[in-house]
Design a protein around this motif. Structure first.
Motif, short mmCIF file in Angstrom:
data_model
loop_
_atom_site.label_atom_id
_atom_site.label_comp_id
_atom_site.label_asym_id
_atom_site.label_seq_id
_atom_site.Cartn_x
_atom_site.Cartn_y
_atom_site.Cartn_z
N ARG A 339 0.84 -1.22 0.00
CA ARG A 339 0.00 0.00 0.00
C ARG A 339 0.87 1.26 0.00
O ARG A 339 0.52 2.25 -0.64
CB ARG A 339 -0.94 -0.02 1.20
CG ARG A 339 -2.13 -0.98 1.04
CD ARG A 339 -3.22 -0.72 2.05
NE ARG A 339 -2.83 -1.09 3.40
CZ ARG A 339 -2.98 -2.30 3.91
NH1 ARG A 339 -3.49 -3.28 3.19
NH2 ARG A 339 -2.61 -2.55 5.16
N TYR A 340 1.99 1.20 0.70
CA TYR A 340 2.89 2.36 0.68
C TYR A 340 3.57 2.53 -0.67
O TYR A 340 3.83 3.66 -1.11
CB TYR A 340 3.92 2.24 1.80
CG TYR A 340 3.38 2.68 3.14
CD1 TYR A 340 3.27 4.04 3.46
CD2 TYR A 340 2.95 1.75 4.08
CE1 TYR A 340 2.77 4.45 4.68
CE2 TYR A 340 2.44 2.15 5.31
CZ TYR A 340 2.35 3.51 5.60
OH TYR A 340 1.82 3.92 6.80
N LEU A 341 3.85 1.44 -1.35
CA LEU A 341 4.41 1.55 -2.70
C LEU A 341 3.40 2.19 -3.65
O LEU A 341 3.76 2.98 -4.54
CB LEU A 341 4.82 0.17 -3.21
CG LEU A 341 5.87 -0.58 -2.38
CD1 LEU A 341 6.18 -1.92 -3.01
CD2 LEU A 341 7.12 0.25 -2.18
N THR A 342 2.13 1.87 -3.44
CA THR A 342 1.07 2.51 -4.23
C THR A 342 1.01 4.00 -3.92
O THR A 342 0.88 4.84 -4.84
CB THR A 342 -0.29 1.85 -3.95
OG1 THR A 342 -0.21 0.47 -4.32
CG2 THR A 342 -1.40 2.53 -4.73
N ILE A 343 1.10 4.34 -2.65
CA ILE A 343 1.09 5.75 -2.25
C ILE A 343 2.28 6.48 -2.86
O ILE A 343 2.15 7.63 -3.33
CB ILE A 343 1.12 5.87 -0.71
CG1 ILE A 343 -0.19 5.37 -0.12
CG2 ILE A 343 1.37 7.32 -0.27
CD1 ILE A 343 -0.15 5.18 1.39
N ALA A 344 3.43 5.84 -2.90
CA ALA A 344 4.61 6.46 -3.51
C ALA A 344 4.35 6.81 -4.97
O ALA A 344 4.75 7.88 -5.45
CB ALA A 344 5.80 5.51 -3.40
N GLY A 345 3.65 5.91 -5.67
CA GLY A 345 3.30 6.20 -7.04
C GLY A 345 2.33 7.37 -7.15
O GLY A 345 2.48 8.24 -8.03
N GLU A 346 1.36 7.41 -6.25
CA GLU A 346 0.38 8.51 -6.25
C GLU A 346 1.04 9.84 -5.92
O GLU A 346 0.64 10.89 -6.44
CB GLU A 346 -0.72 8.20 -5.25
CG GLU A 346 -1.57 6.99 -5.63
CD GLU A 346 -2.48 6.55 -4.50
OE1 GLU A 346 -3.36 5.68 -4.75
OE2 GLU A 346 -2.32 7.03 -3.36
N GLU A 347 2.07 9.81 -5.07
CA GLU A 347 2.77 11.03 -4.69
C GLU A 347 3.84 11.42 -5.70
O GLU A 347 4.44 12.50 -5.60
CB GLU A 347 3.42 10.86 -3.31
CG GLU A 347 2.42 10.74 -2.16
CD GLU A 347 3.10 10.61 -0.81
OE1 GLU A 347 2.40 10.77 0.21
OE2 GLU A 347 4.33 10.36 -0.77
#
Length: 482
Positions: A339-347
């Motif tokens: 989920r944090y890797l997904t957030i990194a992409g979103e950011e």
């Protein structure tokens, strides 16, 4: 497949009152290796009653005799060395080299607190110096009583040793709940207690999850103190429960630790220490130095060196001696990191190495080591504990800026400083707000030095004499001299 259907209470294996079954899995092979019967409040009641009955006798036994049992625990763990290493690798996903560290540190902890128990007995009743004529004051240190101990899944043997060893040394009796995710290594502790003839009721092990065991244990009025290691979310619940009855509590919670690389650092050594600080145990370590703060003059060279090290990390079977990094301990933890890797992409974070772009072993709950650069300070990845192999980097232009950035966190568990100038490294380290600060070193943890943090990283200290004092109450006898 093993079936853990019983609780160890009053030196007897007793069928659990619980009915729910929990699967225990091998995170590499992704298969069930044991079934755990989730405990029940009635099991907690029985364990607390046994501990309460045993406590006066255990206290009266004296520190020297208690020390003999702690030494016996160390010998018992040593005798089962190979078995426990393989069990931990299969249940936890640790590489064998990491299971060895977990076990060796646990053995050292039991031996250290054996010496502390003997010293405690020797100093009981010592006279306090003062300037009042005709008055004598003696100080005694009594055990807190019956303690509830709750440990996490990332380092099963050593985190339990950090609690059990000082508690027993102090003269407390124990109700111990290991993590339901990794119950197999700690199950052996009850078997060792049985084999060494530990008096009945001194150590009681109750298997289960937060619902079945954790909540009734922390709320139990027969518990004098709770010691918990785990997440901040659960730690706050433990603290609220302990407030009812004003019972003692110690908490070792999360971290978002910085590692500061100054402009005079040796790049290759720094890269080794940075990699060890975040990728050891697949990043599942509360003190993981997950925020890299590096002087801009050496940033590019350091990130290049880190990229080479990441590429060289061998992911695979924890039981293979050539494996550097095993899987995450559970599917749940792998999903949390993803989920944090997904957030990194979103950011829109800039990845030097991205876990999503690396081939993984055909099986296992793997997250590949990841490195982001120029991460904004308001990024969730910069501010929140990820508990996985994810490193975020930012550059600075001065020591003062590095210190300010390092201290800009609600957490304060640990930190590392790397500099060719030892005195400079110490000076910077002294300015950091954290409980353990390494300089020009990997994360060396020893039983003689304290462990614990500032801010939301917890309350109290484990290890060293401070760890023992956490299970003691101070008593003074004051009266006429002579």
């Amino acid at each position: 497949m093993r079936h853990l259907t019983q609780q160890f209470i009053d030196n007897q294996w007793i069928d659990s009152h619980g009915q729910r079954r929990l699967a225990v899995t091998d995170p590499y092979r992704q298969e069930q290796i044991a079934e755990l019967t989730a405990g029940h409040a009635a099991d907690v009641d029985a364990a607390v009653a046994a501990a309460r009955r045993a406590q006066p006798g255990w206290q009266a036994l004296g520190g020297a005799r208690r020390a003999d049992y702690l030494d016996a625990f160390a010998k018992g763990l040593t005798a089962r060395r190979g078995e426990l290493m393989r069990t931990s690798a299969g249940n936890n996903g640790k590489a064998l080299a990491e299971t060895e560290i977990d076990l060796d540190d646990a053995i050292a902890c039991y031996r250290y607190y054996a010496t502390q128990a003997r010293a405690l007995e020797a100093r009981q009743g010592r006279v306090v110096e003062h300037d009042m004529a005709g008055v004598q004051a003696q100080v005694f240190e009594d055990p807190a009583g019956v303690v509830g101990l709750i440990t996490p899944w990332n380092f099963p043997l050593v985190t339990s040793a950090w609690k059990i060893a000082p508690a027993l040394a102090a003269g407390c009796t124990v109700v111990f709940k290991p993590s339901e995710v990794t119950p197999l290594p700690e199950h052996a502790l009850a078997e060792i207690a049985e084999s060494i003839g530990l008096p009945a009721g001194v150590l009681n092990l109750v298997h289960g999850d937060g619902e079945g065991i954790g909540a009734p244990l922390t709320a139990h009025k027969g518990i004098d103190k709770i010691s918990f290691t785990g997440s901040n979310l659960v730690g706050e619940k433990v603290m609220r429960a302990a407030a009812d009855g004003v019972r003692g509590v110690s908490l070792e919670l999360g971290g978002k630790s910085p590692i500061l690389v100054l402009d005079d650092a040796d790049i290759e050594s720094a890269a080794d220490w940075v990699a060890a600080g975040i990728y050891f145990n697949s990043g599942q370590i509360c003190s993981a130095t997950s925020r890299l703060i590096v002087h801009e003059a050496v940033a590019d060279a350091l990130l290049d060196a880190l990229a080479r090290r990441i590429d060289a990390i061998r992911l695979g079977d924890p039981l293979d001696e050539h494996t550097d990094m095993g899987p995450m301990t559970s599917a749940r933890q792998r999903q949390a990191v993803e989920r944090y890797l997904t957030i990194a992409g979103e950011e829109g974070l800039s990845a030097v190495r991205d876990a999503r772009h690396r081939d993984l072993p055909a099986q296992g709950e793997f997250i590949a080591p990841t490195l982001y650069r120029d991460v904004p300070t308001d990024s969730r990845l910069w501010r929140e504990e990820i508990f996985g192999p994810v490193l975020c980097a930012r550059t600075v232009t001065s020591d003062a800026e590095a210190i300010e950035l390092a201290n800009d966190s609600d957490f304060g568990l640990a930190a590392t400083v790397i500099s060719a100038d030892v005195e400079r490294a110490k000076r910077v380290g002294r300015a950091l707000r954290a409980g353990s600060i390494w300089y020009n070193s990997e994360q060396v943890v020893m039983p003689q030095a304290s462990w614990g943090g500032f801010g939301i990283s917890g309350i109290g200290r484990e290890l060293g004499p401070w760890g023992l004092s956490g299970y003691l109450e101070v008593k003074h006898l004051i009266g006429p001299a002579g």
